[in-house]
Design a protein around this motif. Sequence first.
Motif, mmCIF file in Angstrom:
data_model
loop_
_atom_site.group_PDB
_atom_site.id
_atom_site.type_symbol
_atom_site.label_atom_id
_atom_site.label_comp_id
_atom_site.label_asym_id
_atom_site.label_seq_id
_atom_site.Cartn_x
_atom_site.Cartn_y
_atom_site.Cartn_z
ATOM 1 N N ALA A 7 -1.012 1.630 12.569
ATOM 2 C CA ALA A 7 -2.333 1.972 12.073
ATOM 3 C C ALA A 7 -2.532 1.408 10.670
ATOM 4 N N LEU A 8 -1.451 1.468 9.881
ATOM 5 C CA LEU A 8 -1.569 0.990 8.507
ATOM 6 C C LEU A 8 -1.739 -0.516 8.454
ATOM 7 N N ARG A 9 -1.132 -1.173 9.406
ATOM 8 C CA ARG A 9 -1.204 -2.628 9.385
ATOM 9 C C ARG A 9 -2.581 -3.153 9.777
ATOM 10 N N SER A 10 -3.303 -2.390 10.607
ATOM 11 C CA SER A 10 -4.474 -2.921 11.325
ATOM 12 C C SER A 10 -5.453 -3.636 10.407
ATOM 13 N N HIS A 69 0.812 -1.212 0.000
ATOM 14 C CA HIS A 69 0.000 0.000 0.000
ATOM 15 C C HIS A 69 0.852 1.272 0.000
#
Lengths: 211, 438
Positions: free
Chosen positions: B435-438, B287
């Motif tokens: 946060a990006l992984r969540s 991403h």
Amino acid sequence: MQNNRKEHLYKILVIGDLGVGKTSIIKRYVHQTYSTNYRATIGVDFALKVLNWDSETVRLQLWDIAGQERFGNMTRVYYREAMGAFIVFDVTRPTTFEAVSKWKEDLDSKLTLSNGQSIATVLLANKCDQKRDFLTNNSLKMDQYCKENGFVGWFETSARENININEAANFLVKHIIASENDILKSVVPDTISPQLNSDKEMTCSYWLSLD
Amino acid sequence: MLGTKRHGIAEFLTRSLFSWKPKASHSAPGWKLFGKNPLQDNPLKNSRTIQQEYESRAGPATGPPPHPQPMRCKNLEFEPLSTTALILEDRPPNLPAKSEEESQRHRQEYSEMVAGAKRREMKEAQKKKLSHPYIYLWWQGVPPSVRGKVWSLAIGNELNITPELYEIFLSRAKEKWRSFSETSSVNENEECGVSLADRESSLDLIKLDISRTFPSLYIFQKGGPYHDILHSVLGAYTCYRPDVGYVQGMSFIAAVLILNLEEADAFIAFANLLNKPCQMAFFRVDHDLMLKYFAAFEVFFEENLPRLFQHFQNNSLTPDFYLIDWIFTLYSKSLPLDVACRVWDVFCRDGEEALFRTGLGILRLYQDVLLQMDFIHSAQFLSRLPENTPAHALFSCIANTQMISNNRRWNQVFSALMKDGLKETDKSSSSNSPALRS
């Protein structure tokens, strides 16, 4: 100024595993057509539908989101500001039903209304025309499942045979309006209440007035 | 046999169409150094022998030096005929000998010179590439009869996949399908290092998507002539790259290749195409990296179409709403197939830049309509472009799109963004990534 019907605009997500019939349901609902020729959705697709709701106009934005799990991180940005959702599974493929709770958790973790409630979500058991239904015969069990997982309801649908598509959509819209009224009621007393949800500019729907 | 056939065509085409390509296989050690000294005039020592000598000398630096003395003697007999690699030679006996550090440094300097010369030659070759008349013809569209060959030559085969290797991965895929359909449940030995769940979903997904690939052509659907081939190519790929697996969009790319190439060649082109940096970023759904591509796209968007750019900004219509579909399928889903093939022609010639340039061409073509639309209508329009998008109009819009921004080309803009990104993640890695992984 005679035509000052109140107008609602709702964004509705249509999510669920790959190939469960999300695009077919939307095409059936919006264009009253069905084809076996739909191409796979990559990213996101959009459809619009206008309803006359009592004396008001309801505009629906249907967001048809690609089903592959891998896209999860990417498509999450599409959830913003949605007021309702359909989670779709294919009654002939048990794995798509197993994924339903994942989709629901994902949705709830990324999106809540300004009052902290999760958005109105309806479960669709699609392809019910194909007599290989493994589960929905047991409707009590499904009711129970919906209660436990926070769905406002469920429908057996068939985009091919046009079964229950309109019913499910009306049901969802009814719940969206109800939840919106709840929010309005809870917001009115303390006139200007700051929106607590940080990453959403507008959690409520937009109220527009035409002249 | 396939190999020889390909080779023949390759030779024919490398001579005419691909003269800019460094002929890596024949001349890796022998590229021309300091062009004024024709190599043939130097029968005693051409660059290849210099290279060999250099290598034999550079070798001992890592391992134990086998016979340092005899080698030095041999070198003394040798009278260098050109200044090429003189730096590597020992000094004449009447001068003080080089120290070990000095010769080490000389070896390093030599490598740097060689690398520099190679870079310059590549750059020149790049310039030549742009001036070659065939390259201009290429813009008009490669004739369908040679399109597949031209594509596979342009894509290349960095991965060195042979038809035999394809057969191996294909039989592995077939093995899996069989065992999967037989047991269709619990424990299986984990062959390719993929869990059963992944394998199941990948196989499942391929099956579901094949019939939804160019459905209007009726050739990839069950019973259609290309159904099994598409299945095979995608299945073999998931065995070849289990870490990538099947990702939606791949079926369209493989299908276009299958329409233009034999099965094994289609696989080779497919695997090599997906191995390109841009395609890898997208198909691994990286991403952060995808956002970098979008950001670079927006730089050129603003440069080329400032009004539309501003309009999209005002409507919060970000590139991910339309570029994801375009890039994942290389336009084969959104443009008419013949137009998409022409886009692929240019993509094969110019690389990833051409993909984003095409996107800007589409936006330019429909600019007037898009300027009248709100967010949802624009997004809807772009996710389902008019079916009759005319090739000539689109290509003149693409041609009018300048891929230069502040004197920087696509690659420069992109790598600048990558550098910025690295700095940013250094600063805020702890706050951002979870946060990006969540």
